[in-house]
Design an enzyme around this catalytic site. Sequence first.
Site, PDB file in Angstrom:
ATOM      1  N   ARG A 115      17.055   2.204   5.403  1.00 54.93           N
ATOM      2  CA  ARG A 115      17.298   1.841   3.743  1.00 54.93           C
ATOM      3  C   ARG A 115      17.591   3.216   3.168  1.00 54.93           C
ATOM      4  NH1 ARG A 115      14.356   0.299  -0.965  1.00 54.93           N
ATOM      5  NH2 ARG A 115      15.463   0.056  -3.001  1.00 54.93           N
TER       6      ARG A 115
ATOM      7  N   HIS B  41      18.839   4.403  -7.158  1.00 52.16           N
ATOM      8  CA  HIS B  41      17.870   4.109  -7.490  1.00 52.16           C
ATOM      9  C   HIS B  41      17.100   5.785  -8.375  1.00 52.16           C
ATOM     10  CE1 HIS B  41      14.226   3.310  -4.874  1.00 52.16           C
ATOM     11  NE2 HIS B  41      13.081   4.339  -5.144  1.00 52.16           N
TER      12      HIS B  41
ATOM     13  N   GLU C 254      14.844  -1.708  -8.114  1.00 49.95           N
ATOM     14  CA  GLU C 254      13.949  -1.580  -9.476  1.00 49.95           C
ATOM     15  C   GLU C 254      14.216  -1.597 -10.782  1.00 49.95           C
ATOM     16  OE1 GLU C 254      10.905   0.024  -7.890  1.00 49.95           O
ATOM     17  OE2 GLU C 254       9.968  -0.824  -5.993  1.00 49.95           O
TER      18      GLU C 254
ATOM     19  N   ASN D 169      10.362  -5.948  -3.187  1.00 54.53           N
ATOM     20  CA  ASN D 169       9.184  -4.698  -2.841  1.00 54.53           C
ATOM     21  C   ASN D 169       7.788  -5.687  -3.026  1.00 54.53           C
ATOM     22  OD1 ASN D 169      11.837  -3.219  -2.441  1.00 54.53           O
ATOM     23  ND2 ASN D 169      11.560  -2.129  -4.096  1.00 54.53           N
TER      24      ASN D 169
ATOM     25  N   TYR E 101       3.529  -3.878  -3.813  1.00 51.27           N
ATOM     26  CA  TYR E 101       2.791  -3.416  -3.332  1.00 51.27           C
ATOM     27  C   TYR E 101       1.686  -3.664  -3.419  1.00 51.27           C
ATOM     28  CZ  TYR E 101       5.929   0.370  -2.707  1.00 51.27           C
ATOM     29  OH  TYR E 101       7.470   0.437  -2.080  1.00 51.27           O
TER      30      TYR E 101
ATOM     31  N   GLU F  60      10.805  -2.787   0.735  1.00 50.36           N
ATOM     32  CA  GLU F  60       9.331  -2.087   0.401  1.00 50.36           C
ATOM     33  C   GLU F  60       8.090  -2.545   0.847  1.00 50.36           C
ATOM     34  OE1 GLU F  60      10.219   1.163  -2.581  1.00 50.36           O
ATOM     35  OE2 GLU F  60      11.901   1.000  -2.729  1.00 50.36           O
TER      36      GLU F  60
HETATM   37  O1  IFM Z   1       8.598   5.653  -4.222  1.00 46.62           O
HETATM   38  C1  IFM Z   1       8.353   4.297  -5.410  1.00 46.62           C
HETATM   39  C2  IFM Z   1       9.735   3.903  -4.848  1.00 46.62           C
HETATM   40  O2  IFM Z   1      10.611   5.104  -4.921  1.00 46.62           O
HETATM   41  C3  IFM Z   1      10.258   2.974  -5.396  1.00 46.62           C
HETATM   42  N1  IFM Z   1       8.864   1.558  -5.149  1.00 46.62           N
HETATM   43  C4  IFM Z   1       7.514   2.339  -5.432  1.00 46.62           C
HETATM   44  C5  IFM Z   1       7.547   3.396  -4.570  1.00 46.62           C
HETATM   45  C6  IFM Z   1       6.550   4.102  -4.224  1.00 46.62           C
HETATM   46  O3  IFM Z   1       5.375   4.028  -5.657  1.00 46.62           O
END
Ligand code: IFM
Length: 476
Positions: free
Chosen positions: A83, A127, A172, A301, A303, A374
């Site tokens: 990706r 992006h 995002e 995505n 985290y 992600e």
């Molecule tokens: O590095 C970023 C990415 O560009 C978008 N999503 C989160 C990642 C980590 O912060």
Amino acid sequence: MTGLDERRLLRFPDGFVWGAATAAYQIEGAVAEDGRGQSIWDTFAHTDGRVARGDTGDVAADHYHRVGTDIALMRQLGLDAYRFSVAWPRVQPTGSGPANVAGLDFYVRLVDQLIGQGITPVLTLYHWDLPQELQDAGGWANRDTADRFAEYAALVAERIGDRVNLWSTLNEPWCSAYLGYGSGEHAPGLQDPATALTAAHHLMLAHGRATQSLRASLPTGTNVSIVLNLAAVYPASDTPEAHDAARRADAVANRLFLDPMLRDGYPADLIEDTKAITDWSFVHPGDEAIIGAPIDLLGLNYYMPAIVDVRRPAAPGEERNPLSGAWPGCADLDGVAVEGPVTGMGWPIDARGLADLLHRLRRDYPPIPIMITENGAAFPDKVDGGEVRDPARLGYLREHIAAVHGAVADGVDVRGYFVWSLLDNFEWAYGYEQRFGIIHVDYPTQQRTLKDSAHWYREVIRANAVDAPSGQPQSG
Ligand code: IFM
């Protein structure tokens, strides 16, 4: 120890896609080559005080010149898919007008080389690198930017639409709108909650218009998607106030993006909650129908989770911080830190949020295939004797991939998983200090070194399975 523990394997369905992700400004460098124009991130990174240590994406991981090496590494890992994002200012240096052939050809070569190596290209159109000229005209606060984006999408689709089967419009939009126009941590660095909500709407409109223009240009059967960083929001306690705080945070972080796209327009409670900062007159009749143009897949995505509460004095030992301008309309809410491990970014490690989001998407929205586009973690890695020991990242990935497995086993339609990131790269306002890659990049020499997590991920891909974190029962 980077092999899989064969006694604890959780197998994924056949055809599950394993990949890695990157983004143009974070890895490419070559900011002045082949006619590329300037983006808001060039401007922002070159403005004193915006990025840690004054780092910029001027050279980054020099991927523009090292595509062959990087694709060979992808192949070594056995990736099914890669990706990447297209830099809008390479294709349209000023954000409008005909395509800059030399800039677009970089992506044609990238896609052809990927396909040549048996790696499926997965393309994101935006992006975060908005052409600076469009920012000078108001950026995402200007409704016209949505139309410019749809034109740009058509140019890329006309050139490589026959070779790429999965397209994402935006990566995002939460970040583009709220970090860019709310908290000011990202380009263009503005701080105004009403403008942040305006930008969020124009981004969603851009997504809808681009989806329409992609459908008109792409071969039938090509998949169109968007990538959202949904927030796993939890109330800090069981009080009605904390639950209401979580509802409000969920509305701005999640439902603002999901509902007009997958349900029936912006949520009424969101509009009510934010009426002190905007009257939402930026939404024109018909906009929500455009945003709701059908998509084929949702990129997710993930985290970390977010724990929220109404503002109140911290209890002894409790850590609270006001939610930043990145949560428009939530200035009276706190984020509450929970005990437990964190990544190098200070982000709590808790895969429960990913599992909960996946189940919630299935529960609250019409059926849609999902891809984890992600997931990953930054840690301060060092090369030692030609190796990079990164057990914390490996543990993070194992835990999160196992959570995806659990959701799949429960019937959530997850089609694939992309680790963030293939390479260490420019981590936006943190510059090069934070390393998210499974491949280490030594920036002065541009030497690439596979971290232990990369060796382990290769085994995951090979086995189409993850070894369950210890303490978790094997579920097949
Ligand atoms: O590095 C970023 C990415 O560009 C978008 N999503 C989160 C990642 C980590 O912060």
